[in-house]
Scaffold this motif. Structure first.
Motif, PDB file in Angstrom:
ATOM      1  N   ILE A 148       2.694  13.377 -12.308  1.00 52.30           N
ATOM      2  CA  ILE A 148       4.410  11.911 -11.845  1.00 52.30           C
ATOM      3  C   ILE A 148       3.598  10.725 -11.822  1.00 52.30           C
ATOM      4  CG2 ILE A 148       6.215  12.070 -10.944  1.00 52.30           C
ATOM      5  CD1 ILE A 148       6.810  15.075 -10.772  1.00 52.30           C
ATOM      6  N   GLN A 149       4.189   9.686 -12.231  1.00 55.03           N
ATOM      7  CA  GLN A 149       4.054   8.815 -11.517  1.00 55.03           C
ATOM      8  C   GLN A 149       5.041   7.662 -11.913  1.00 55.03           C
ATOM      9  OE1 GLN A 149       0.671   6.424 -14.732  1.00 55.03           O
ATOM     10  NE2 GLN A 149      -0.299   5.682 -12.838  1.00 55.03           N
ATOM     11  N   TRP A 150       4.963   6.927 -10.611  1.00 58.40           N
ATOM     12  CA  TRP A 150       5.618   5.951 -10.772  1.00 58.40           C
ATOM     13  C   TRP A 150       5.945   4.888 -11.652  1.00 58.40           C
ATOM     14  CZ3 TRP A 150      10.338   5.769  -6.675  1.00 58.40           C
ATOM     15  CH2 TRP A 150      10.503   7.030  -6.413  1.00 58.40           C
ATOM     16  N   HIS A 151       6.759   4.151 -12.202  1.00 60.27           N
ATOM     17  CA  HIS A 151       5.963   2.750 -12.948  1.00 60.27           C
ATOM     18  C   HIS A 151       6.946   2.092 -12.170  1.00 60.27           C
ATOM     19  CE1 HIS A 151       3.639   5.325 -15.887  1.00 60.27           C
ATOM     20  NE2 HIS A 151       4.490   6.010 -16.392  1.00 60.27           N
ATOM     21  N   HIS A 152       7.656   2.016 -11.513  1.00 62.64           N
ATOM     22  CA  HIS A 152       8.499   0.662 -10.894  1.00 62.64           C
ATOM     23  C   HIS A 152       8.566   1.224  -9.183  1.00 62.64           C
ATOM     24  CE1 HIS A 152      11.224   4.525 -11.167  1.00 62.64           C
ATOM     25  NE2 HIS A 152      11.639   4.140 -10.189  1.00 62.64           N
ATOM     26  N   LEU A 153       8.892   0.284  -7.996  1.00 57.48           N
ATOM     27  CA  LEU A 153       8.393   0.509  -6.453  1.00 57.48           C
ATOM     28  C   LEU A 153       9.920   1.164  -6.221  1.00 57.48           C
ATOM     29  CD1 LEU A 153       7.995  -3.196  -5.790  1.00 57.48           C
ATOM     30  CD2 LEU A 153       5.954  -1.154  -6.170  1.00 57.48           C
ATOM     31  N   PRO A 154       8.987   2.289  -5.428  1.00 56.36           N
ATOM     32  CA  PRO A 154      10.787   2.841  -5.177  1.00 56.36           C
ATOM     33  C   PRO A 154      11.911   1.915  -3.977  1.00 56.36           C
ATOM     34  CG  PRO A 154       8.828   3.747  -3.819  1.00 56.36           C
ATOM     35  CD  PRO A 154       8.348   2.732  -4.896  1.00 56.36           C
ATOM     36  N   ASP A 155      12.714   2.027  -3.913  1.00 61.23           N
ATOM     37  CA  ASP A 155      13.512   1.198  -2.786  1.00 61.23           C
ATOM     38  C   ASP A 155      13.526   1.608  -1.564  1.00 61.23           C
ATOM     39  OD1 ASP A 155      15.348  -0.230  -1.638  1.00 61.23           O
ATOM     40  OD2 ASP A 155      17.131  -0.736  -2.978  1.00 61.23           O
ATOM     41  N   SER A 156      12.981   1.160  -0.672  1.00 56.92           N
ATOM     42  CA  SER A 156      12.753   1.758   0.695  1.00 56.92           C
ATOM     43  C   SER A 156      13.618   0.976   2.097  1.00 56.92           C
ATOM     44  CB  SER A 156      11.238   1.393   1.154  1.00 56.92           C
ATOM     45  OG  SER A 156      10.876  -0.033   1.699  1.00 56.92           O
ATOM     46  N   ASN A 157      14.520   0.122   1.344  1.00 55.81           N
ATOM     47  CA  ASN A 157      15.507  -0.080   2.263  1.00 55.81           C
ATOM     48  C   ASN A 157      15.407  -1.201   3.144  1.00 55.81           C
ATOM     49  OD1 ASN A 157      18.022  -0.219   2.709  1.00 55.81           O
ATOM     50  ND2 ASN A 157      18.042   1.270   4.172  1.00 55.81           N
ATOM     51  N   GLY A 158      13.807  -2.150   2.442  1.00 55.11           N
ATOM     52  CA  GLY A 158      13.541  -3.338   2.924  1.00 55.11           C
ATOM     53  C   GLY A 158      12.776  -3.022   4.773  1.00 55.11           C
ATOM     54  N   LEU A 159      11.933  -1.447   4.367  1.00 59.37           N
ATOM     55  CA  LEU A 159      11.079  -0.877   5.110  1.00 59.37           C
ATOM     56  C   LEU A 159       9.697  -1.404   4.806  1.00 59.37           C
ATOM     57  CD1 LEU A 159      12.407   2.622   6.708  1.00 59.37           C
ATOM     58  CD2 LEU A 159      12.571   0.568   7.446  1.00 59.37           C
TER      59      LEU A 159
END
Ligand SMILES: Cc1ncc(COP(=O)(O)O)c(C=O)c1O
Length: 362
Positions: free
Chosen positions: A158-169
């Motif tokens: 499983i691979q992320w093909h976009h950045l996760p949203d870290s709520n600014g962290l």
């Protein structure tokens, strides 16, 4: 017969690397001896260290805002070093877990900080995951020290093909299995780490890329050799570094540069993965259970319709020169790890073998 190595790690080395190693074994850079016997304080080795850093900076486009550290040990040491350096026992961190390695990172971090997960905390024993995992961004504790995730879950494919949203962290990422396999924007991250034995050479070192403003933040006394600042201040050579592993990294990085850099690697990896997934998807005999939008371009797990044929498949593929196709025991089935050093010819050979095996056993 050609031999192709599909190991998830330690993984295949690029073709010219072992040859260069052989050629240089008795006389490395005119020293009259091998790289393993040269002092890390010698001008020749210092030049290699500088070459390594500049190759890493140019291949990944790493600006001077970031320190490049080469830390002995594996990625799993970073599961402890990261929270030790960037958080504290009375402070919180956020972990997003969508696979085996993320789960282990989350477990280890609990020893050093108050870990919160984006979704329901996973429980041991580990259960294989099949999605990126949903979470509500607004529920993320915005006072936490960082957000951690794993860009490519090596076991599940499983691979992320976009950045996760870290709520600014600040975003911290375990890129052990996909660093150098596709282009990234380092500026999106506060910290990236990847152990070397997949796409950076051989086991024994972990590359840590860390934004300089994250250094020296820890609140407790931590061991000198677990403090990122020590590595930054001493060019990663505070104590004697694993010089041979540095050298192997240099040979691999040099090969990437000669091939056209990370962009070329990405194009080749996508073409290899597409070909293999297409074959699997068009077969009733083999299957891949991962949603096509989140499939890994470097680890391709697949299952035979009949599990009872697994041992036969592994024995026959091994005899055909296709090595290390067994899936990880936590997930089962098969897995072809098709990192940078695995050529398209390996994919063709694998598909041809899988077709023949299917005809014999379907
Ligand atoms: C994504 C990921 N993280 C961490 C690790 C663990 O790496 P190491 O054995 O270097 O600690 C692996 C090993 O396969 C991995 O694939």
């Amino acid at each position: 017969m050609s031999i192709y190595n599909f190991s998830a790690g330690p993984a295949a080395l690029p073709p010219g690397v072992k040859k260069q190693l052989k050629n240089e074994l008795d006389d490395w850079r005119g020293t009259g001896t091998s790289v393993m016997e040269v002092s890390h304080r010698s001008p020749e080795f210092k030049a290699l260290m500088a070459d390594n850093e500049s190759l890493l900076r140019s291949l990944l486009n790493i600006s001077d805002d970031y320190a490049i550290l080469l830390v002995p040990g594996g990625a799993r040491l970073q599961y402890a070093m990261l929270p030790m350096n960037l958080s504290a026992p009375n402070r919180s961190t956020v972990y997003h877990v969508n696979g085996y390695w993320g789960f282990l990172a989350y477990q280890e971090a609990q020893k050093f900080s108050q870990v919160k997960t984006t979704n329901k905390p996973p429980t041991a024993p580990y259960q294989p995951q099949h999605s990126l995992g949903d979470y509500r961004v607004k529920d993320i504790d915005s006072s936490a020290d960082y957000f951690h995730y794993t860009s490519n879950e090596t076991l599940e494919g499983i691979q992320w093909h976009h950045l996760p949203d870290s709520n600014g962290l600040p975003l911290c990422c375990d890129m052990t299995s996909d660093i150098m396999t596709r282009e990234i924007k380092v500026d999106d991250f506060a910290m990236i780490y990847a152990s070397a034995q997949k796409n950076l050479g051989i086991a024994g070192l972990t590359l840590v890329i860390i934004r300089k403003d994250m250094l020296g933040k820890h609140q407790n006394n931590i061991p000198t050799l677990m403090d990122y600042a020590t590595f930054e201040q001493h060019g990663s050579a505070y104590n004697t570094p694993p010089t041979f592993v540095w050298y192997m990294m240099y040979l691999v990085l040099q090969w990437y540069q000669q091939q056209g850099g990370v962009k070329t690697m990405q194009q080749l990896n996508q073409a290899k993965a597409n070909k293999l997934y297409d074959f699997i998807d068009n077969s009733d005999f083999y299957s891949n259970r991962v949603d096509s939008a989140i499939r890994s371009e470097v680890n391709v797990p697949f299952w035979l319709a009949d599990d009872k044929l697994n041992e036969q498949f592994l024995a026959d593929s091994n005899d055909a020169g296709l090595k290390a196709l067994k899936g990880h025991k936590a997930v089962g089935g098969m897995r072809a790890s098709i990192y940078n050093a695995v050529p398209m010819a390996a994919i063709d050979a694998l598909i041809e073998f899988m077709e023949t095996f299917e005809k014999q056993h379907a």
